[in-house]
Design a protein around this motif. Structure first.
Motif, PDB file in Angstrom:
ATOM      1  N   GLN A 178       0.829  -1.202   0.000  1.00 43.41           N
ATOM      2  CA  GLN A 178       0.000   0.000   0.000  1.00 43.41           C
ATOM      3  C   GLN A 178       0.864   1.253   0.000  1.00 43.41           C
ATOM      4  O   GLN A 178       0.592   2.218  -0.735  1.00 43.41           O
ATOM      5  N   LEU A 179       1.930   1.245   0.803  1.00 39.35           N
ATOM      6  CA  LEU A 179       2.831   2.390   0.855  1.00 39.35           C
ATOM      7  C   LEU A 179       3.500   2.623  -0.497  1.00 39.35           C
ATOM      8  O   LEU A 179       3.628   3.767  -0.955  1.00 39.35           O
ATOM      9  N   GLU A 180       3.921   1.560  -1.154  1.00 38.90           N
ATOM     10  CA  GLU A 180       4.563   1.695  -2.461  1.00 38.90           C
ATOM     11  C   GLU A 180       3.573   2.226  -3.497  1.00 38.90           C
ATOM     12  O   GLU A 180       3.942   3.036  -4.355  1.00 38.90           O
ATOM     13  N   LEU A 181       2.316   1.767  -3.415  1.00 40.11           N
ATOM     14  CA  LEU A 181       1.313   2.281  -4.343  1.00 40.11           C
ATOM     15  C   LEU A 181       1.082   3.766  -4.117  1.00 40.11           C
ATOM     16  O   LEU A 181       1.031   4.560  -5.075  1.00 40.11           O
ATOM     17  N   GLN A 182       0.919   4.167  -2.873  1.00 41.85           N
ATOM     18  CA  GLN A 182       0.724   5.584  -2.571  1.00 41.85           C
ATOM     19  C   GLN A 182       1.919   6.405  -3.043  1.00 41.85           C
ATOM     20  O   GLN A 182       1.756   7.498  -3.604  1.00 41.85           O
ATOM     21  N   ASN A 183       3.106   5.870  -2.829  1.00 39.91           N
ATOM     22  CA  ASN A 183       4.314   6.559  -3.264  1.00 39.91           C
ATOM     23  C   ASN A 183       4.334   6.713  -4.785  1.00 39.91           C
ATOM     24  O   ASN A 183       4.680   7.778  -5.319  1.00 39.91           O
ATOM     25  N   ASN A 184       3.946   5.658  -5.511  1.00 37.47           N
ATOM     26  CA  ASN A 184       3.932   5.723  -6.975  1.00 37.47           C
ATOM     27  C   ASN A 184       2.900   6.722  -7.484  1.00 37.47           C
ATOM     28  O   ASN A 184       3.139   7.421  -8.482  1.00 37.47           O
ATOM     29  N   VAL A 185       1.744   6.788  -6.807  1.00 37.34           N
ATOM     30  CA  VAL A 185       0.719   7.754  -7.216  1.00 37.34           C
ATOM     31  C   VAL A 185       1.235   9.181  -7.040  1.00 37.34           C
ATOM     32  O   VAL A 185       1.102  10.027  -7.935  1.00 37.34           O
ATOM     33  N   VAL A 186       1.839   9.452  -5.892  1.00 41.46           N
ATOM     34  CA  VAL A 186       2.333  10.810  -5.643  1.00 41.46           C
ATOM     35  C   VAL A 186       3.474  11.153  -6.590  1.00 41.46           C
ATOM     36  O   VAL A 186       3.567  12.280  -7.101  1.00 41.46           O
ATOM     37  N   ARG A 187       4.357  10.185  -6.865  1.00 41.26           N
ATOM     38  CA  ARG A 187       5.451  10.438  -7.812  1.00 41.26           C
ATOM     39  C   ARG A 187       4.900  10.755  -9.212  1.00 41.26           C
ATOM     40  O   ARG A 187       5.386  11.664  -9.893  1.00 41.26           O
ATOM     41  N   ALA A 188       3.918   9.976  -9.657  1.00 43.59           N
ATOM     42  CA  ALA A 188       3.318  10.242 -10.971  1.00 43.59           C
ATOM     43  C   ALA A 188       2.638  11.605 -10.984  1.00 43.59           C
ATOM     44  O   ALA A 188       2.659  12.310 -12.006  1.00 43.59           O
ATOM     45  N   TYR A 189       2.046  11.977  -9.869  1.00 43.06           N
ATOM     46  CA  TYR A 189       1.391  13.283  -9.772  1.00 43.06           C
ATOM     47  C   TYR A 189       2.422  14.403  -9.842  1.00 43.06           C
ATOM     48  O   TYR A 189       2.182  15.442 -10.477  1.00 43.06           O
ATOM     49  N   ILE A 190       3.563  14.213  -9.212  1.00 44.49           N
ATOM     50  CA  ILE A 190       4.643  15.206  -9.286  1.00 44.49           C
ATOM     51  C   ILE A 190       5.170  15.311 -10.711  1.00 44.49           C
ATOM     52  O   ILE A 190       5.463  16.412 -11.203  1.00 44.49           O
ATOM     53  N   GLN A 191       5.286  14.163 -11.379  1.00 45.93           N
ATOM     54  CA  GLN A 191       5.726  14.180 -12.769  1.00 45.93           C
ATOM     55  C   GLN A 191       4.738  14.962 -13.641  1.00 45.93           C
ATOM     56  O   GLN A 191       5.148  15.730 -14.527  1.00 45.93           O
ATOM     57  N   LEU A 192       3.447  14.789 -13.370  1.00 39.07           N
ATOM     58  CA  LEU A 192       2.440  15.550 -14.094  1.00 39.07           C
ATOM     59  C   LEU A 192       2.600  17.045 -13.827  1.00 39.07           C
ATOM     60  O   LEU A 192       2.495  17.876 -14.750  1.00 39.07           O
ATOM     61  N   SER A 193       2.869  17.403 -12.578  1.00 38.31           N
ATOM     62  CA  SER A 193       3.077  18.804 -12.232  1.00 38.31           C
ATOM     63  C   SER A 193       4.299  19.373 -12.945  1.00 38.31           C
ATOM     64  O   SER A 193       4.269  20.513 -13.440  1.00 38.31           O
ATOM     65  N   LEU A 194       5.383  18.589 -13.016  1.00 43.44           N
ATOM     66  CA  LEU A 194       6.593  19.038 -13.713  1.00 43.44           C
ATOM     67  C   LEU A 194       6.329  19.242 -15.204  1.00 43.44           C
ATOM     68  O   LEU A 194       6.835  20.196 -15.809  1.00 43.44           O
TER      69      LEU A 194
END
Length: 492
Positions: A178-194
């Motif tokens: 679950q932690l890895e999934l949450q981490n991947n979602v936030v990372r993808a969201y940051i990539q979208l922001s970039l």
């Protein structure tokens, strides 16, 4: 009275002989070698020592610190709908069921078996003339069996505890997933922001290039410019439009990636708006690192439970060298040849009760090989635990060092970007006044574009590193969610 004493002596002699025979299969020379590390004895680097402050451990919803409600919504969607988390939850249920199955072996077992058979005997030379020739008879049986494992050597109880430990391990592994999934979602969201930030930069560059083209045309009309200057000003426009199209495509792909992580279709991802992330709160470490890290990171906790489970497995293997004693009994009655009423009357009643002993005498080395394998499993689990613990501290130290360096780089890059912007404004003003050449404008423009992109990348990297630190600290797993037991250690 003498007969009773004789019977007790016979019972004791049977026990003594059983233990003596089982002792012939020795365990000498077989012992685990692994030793779990003490987290408090591990040396920490300068980054951890300098960064330790009296801060709290990450909260359960650590991503809320970035102040974006849309991100909160998508992390919640992923947590509720992700197929990978559904698989992890199923493994947890399976492990708990296996623990219940192992625990049932310690309880009293009662089984019933009843058969009601009606026979029709033929009329032929084998049965007649006689009573069975052409007759109808019943063959009825009913029994009630009872068994209870005395578990004198702890085999059943240790097997149960091992299954419970494995269930705890499975739950910690599910939380890690679950932690890895949450981490991947936030990372993808940051990539979208970039990607949105880079698109802004390219769009601003396109506006600047259009401004330069307008100036080149004005210079040409005023008689102080040339057609070559206008041609040079038009040249970068198609490439800039291509970069915009490429970033639009990347934004669409990032939306689809977020939708897939959340277990949704691409249509749901198309609803994503531009992220609005911020990193307002300063990053700090709790004062209890690394002492409480054992209960904060789910991967470390899972490794601890694995060590405990393998230690129980050694105890189960040891118990196999001794006699297994169960209390068994049965109650039953039967009728043959009579009718249903005779069966229900239960006149032919029988019962039995007594101990059932299983004794290992000669097994060709099977028990020793099993014990040796259990010891190897324990050593492997300890080695994995030590590796996970060392890696956990390494993750924290590396992330803190990168955050410190990134903060300095952002300050320096911000200064360089401000200088590049001032230089660009000056050279454009000079070019518009008929002073300077287009090559000067083009050179400064490229420097400004590169500086802006580098600054955006560093800002996104800083947020990514903050996520990495949250994951290194356990991502809100919390000591209250795990048992406080430590991995079993063995010395023999």
């Amino acid at each position: 009275m003498p007969r009773r004493i004789s019977r007790e002596l016979k019972t004791l002699s049977v026990w003594a002989l059983s233990l003596a025979i089982s002792g012939c299969i020795g365990t000498g020379g077989i012992a685990p070698q692994g030793q779990a590390l003490d987290a408090n004895q591990l040396a920490t680097d300068e980054a951890i020592q300098q960064a330790v402050q009296d801060a709290h451990w990450p909260p359960a919803q650590w991503w809320r610190a970035y102040g974006d409600p849309q991100l909160d919504h998508w992390v919640d969607l992923a947590t509720r709908h992700s197929p990978s988390l559904a698989m992890a939850a199923a493994r947890v249920r399976e492990a708990r069921s296996m623990a219940g199955l192992a625990e049932s072996a310690e309880a009293l077992q009662i089984n019933s078996d009843t058969t009601l058979k009606r026979h029709n005997w033929p009329k032929d030379q084998f049965y007649g003339p006689g009573e069975l020739s052409g007759a109808n008879t019943w063959d009825n049986n009913s029994s009630l069996g009872l068994s209870y494992a005395l578990d004198l050597w702890g085999r059943e109880s240790n097997a149960t505890e091992r299954a419970v430990d494995l269930a705890h391990m499975s739950a910690a592994e599910a939380r890690q997933a679950q932690l890895e999934l949450q981490n991947n979602v936030v990372r993808a969201y940051i990539q979208l922001s970039l990607q949105y930030a880079n698109r802004d930069i390219v769009a601003a560059t396109l506006a600047q290039q259009q401004q330069i083209l307008d100036l080149a045309n004005k210079r040409l009309n005023a008689g102080i410019g040339t057609h070559f200057d206008v041609s040079q000003a038009e040249t970068p426009l198609p490439e800039t439009h291509r970069q915009l199209d490429a970033l639009d495509e990347a934004i669409a792909l990032s939306r689809n990636q977020l939708a897939a992580l959340a277990g949704m279709g691409p249509g749901q991802g198309a609803k994503l708006r531009r992220p609005s992330l911020s990193l307002a709160a300063p990053l700090a470490l709790p004062s209890s690192v690394p002492a409480q890290l054992l209960g904060q990171r789910p991967d470390v906790v899972a490794s601890r439970w694995q060590v405990a489970a393998q230690a129980r497995g050694i105890d189960v293997a040891h118990a196999g060298f001794y006699p297994n004693v169960d209390l068994v009994g049965s109650l039953g009655y039967m009728t043959t040849g009579g009718g249903m009423l005779e069966f229900l009357a239960g006149k032919k009643f029988n019962y039995s009760v007594g101990p059932a002993i299983t004794l290992p005498i000669f097994d060709g080395g099977r028990l020793r090989a099993d014990l040796d394998a259990r010891d190897a499993d324990y050593d492997l689990a300890v080695a994995q635990y030590n590796k996970t613990l060392v890696q956990a501290l390494g993750d924290i130290g590396n992330t803190l060092s990168q955050l410190r360096d990134t903060g300095r780089q952002i300050q320096a890059q911000q200064h360089a970007t401000d200088i590049a912007q001032q230089s660009y404004d000056t050279v454009v003003q000079r070019y518009g006044s008929g002073i300077g050449s287009y090559l000067d404008v083009l050179s400064i423009e490229q420097q400004l574009l590169q500086a802006q992109r580098q600054l955006a990348s560093l800002n996104a990297g800083q947020i990514t590193l903050s996520i990495q630190l949250m994951q290194a600290l356990g991502g809100g797993y919390g000591a209250s969610n795990v048992a406080s037991t430590t991995p079993a250690t063995r010395t023999e």
